[in-house]
Design an enzyme around this catalytic site. Sequence first.
Site, mmCIF file in Angstrom:
data_model
loop_
_atom_site.group_PDB
_atom_site.id
_atom_site.type_symbol
_atom_site.label_atom_id
_atom_site.label_comp_id
_atom_site.label_asym_id
_atom_site.label_seq_id
_atom_site.Cartn_x
_atom_site.Cartn_y
_atom_site.Cartn_z
ATOM 1 N N ASP A 1 0.853 -1.182 0.000
ATOM 2 C CA ASP A 1 0.000 0.000 0.000
ATOM 3 C C ASP A 1 0.892 1.236 0.000
ATOM 4 O O ASP A 1 2.097 1.170 0.222
ATOM 5 C CB ASP A 1 -0.987 -0.019 1.162
ATOM 6 C CG ASP A 1 -0.328 0.012 2.527
ATOM 7 O OD1 ASP A 1 0.880 0.302 2.593
ATOM 8 O OD2 ASP A 1 -1.027 -0.249 3.519
ATOM 9 N N ASP B 1 -7.820 -7.157 1.708
ATOM 10 C CA ASP B 1 -6.784 -7.320 2.724
ATOM 11 C C ASP B 1 -7.349 -6.847 4.048
ATOM 12 O O ASP B 1 -8.231 -5.994 4.087
ATOM 13 C CB ASP B 1 -5.529 -6.505 2.387
ATOM 14 C CG ASP B 1 -5.700 -5.039 2.776
ATOM 15 O OD1 ASP B 1 -5.262 -4.654 3.885
ATOM 16 O OD2 ASP B 1 -6.288 -4.270 1.988
ATOM 17 N N CYS C 1 -13.015 -27.407 9.857
ATOM 18 C CA CYS C 1 -11.738 -26.896 9.346
ATOM 19 C C CYS C 1 -10.695 -28.000 9.267
ATOM 20 O O CYS C 1 -10.553 -28.810 10.195
ATOM 21 C CB CYS C 1 -11.241 -25.760 10.240
ATOM 22 S SG CYS C 1 -9.659 -25.049 9.717
ATOM 23 N N CYS D 1 -7.386 -27.376 8.874
ATOM 24 C CA CYS D 1 -6.060 -26.793 9.079
ATOM 25 C C CYS D 1 -5.256 -27.621 10.080
ATOM 26 O O CYS D 1 -5.807 -28.416 10.847
ATOM 27 C CB CYS D 1 -6.187 -25.350 9.550
ATOM 28 S SG CYS D 1 -6.509 -25.132 11.325
ATOM 29 N N CYS E 1 -6.583 -27.316 13.778
ATOM 30 C CA CYS E 1 -7.827 -28.015 14.106
ATOM 31 C C CYS E 1 -7.680 -29.527 14.056
ATOM 32 O O CYS E 1 -8.424 -30.245 14.733
ATOM 33 C CB CYS E 1 -8.943 -27.564 13.162
ATOM 34 S SG CYS E 1 -9.514 -25.869 13.466
ATOM 35 N N HIS F 1 -4.677 -20.772 12.253
ATOM 36 C CA HIS F 1 -6.032 -21.218 11.961
ATOM 37 C C HIS F 1 -6.824 -20.135 11.235
ATOM 38 O O HIS F 1 -7.531 -20.424 10.247
ATOM 39 C CB HIS F 1 -6.772 -21.603 13.239
ATOM 40 C CG HIS F 1 -8.264 -21.640 13.054
ATOM 41 N ND1 HIS F 1 -8.913 -22.700 12.447
ATOM 42 C CD2 HIS F 1 -9.233 -20.707 13.337
ATOM 43 C CE1 HIS F 1 -10.214 -22.433 12.377
ATOM 44 N NE2 HIS F 1 -10.422 -21.242 12.903
#
Length: 382
Positions: A95, A273, A311, A313, A316, A342
């Site tokens: 940015d 974002d 989830c 991931c 998890c 996560h």
Amino acid sequence: MTDRPRFAFTIHATDGKARTGEIAMRRGTIRTPAFMPVGTAATVKGVKPADVRAAGAEIILGNTYHLMLRPGAERVARLGGLHGFMGWDRPILTDSGGYQVMSLSDLTKRDENGVTFKSHLDGTRHTLSPERSIEIQRLLGSDIVMAFDELVPTTSPPEVQSAAMARSMRWAKRSRDAFDSGGAHAENAAIFGIQQGALDQTLRGDSAAALIDIGFDGYAVGGLAVGEGQEAMFGCLDFAPGQLPVDKPRYLMGVGKPTDIVGAVERGIDMFDCVLPTRSGRTGQAFTRSGPLNIRNAKFAEDTGPLDPTCACPVCTTWSRAYLHHLVRSGEMLGAMLMTEHNLWFYQALMADLRRAIAEGRLKSFADTFRHEYRSQSERDQ
């Protein structure tokens, strides 16, 4: 770098105003709609780059303001650029620093040249102009450079909003010119313009027309998610994306909450974002398909289930809510790291589901179901 194009945006499918496609760049392809984890100071806080990539992220965001102050853009350039410095070999969007200058700094002067301000770190004086912002982003080696703009609150008087939008468009032209003079960097990177105009449809339209006349690789909707509320933001997004070119990516800056993202995708936004997944992880909040969860809550002290049963991931599938509760309540740094990991997976899984729903022509059904299931902690406790 490679034989990939400098920048090419392809729309593969649409569903209402929503689109799914790809941005092809030298350092890789970005599937859209895309969420960019925020790596403010050359790091996505608490997570190694390989783990950010494993979560599904294909592009991250770096910050001009923070990196110009520490360690300094020239130093990063001497060390080989931001990609090598932080160990991330895929695209980076930077940015322009405009938002941070307005929100974090002790402003001393704002005029046509730019903004002179005092660092929030040590009080040293700096000037950030369109040309300097673009130079910093070039020194960092940014893949997607953002034009420098002037941000004012949506509650500002109409004449202030109009003047800021007009100045932002003059700065957009100077940003474009500075980018084009960047030699090899300009040949391998892209630049986005930023639409301004607060919540006013006419101002937004005038801003879009000015940006299109200058010409950019992509276009951001700026000046939202600054306290106006979701209803007002969605009201603006009902018209703002449609004022921008249909064949270019549309980036909603600083958004946001999962329901914000779903609603913005429905309104034609391609890129996002936000610091929420990382900041929330550090404070013990996890995002789940049934809504946000505060792992510090005592009821999780002996809960052997995963953060989110839906989830896949590594967090998890490995650790329990009880263990994460223990880590966070004990102030162990691993707790913040795992909660953040996560959350990054959650956001990337949400984007993948949105892309799939658009491609299959069932976005409305997916969005309605998501909103129905995604409830606040207080609603679930009732």
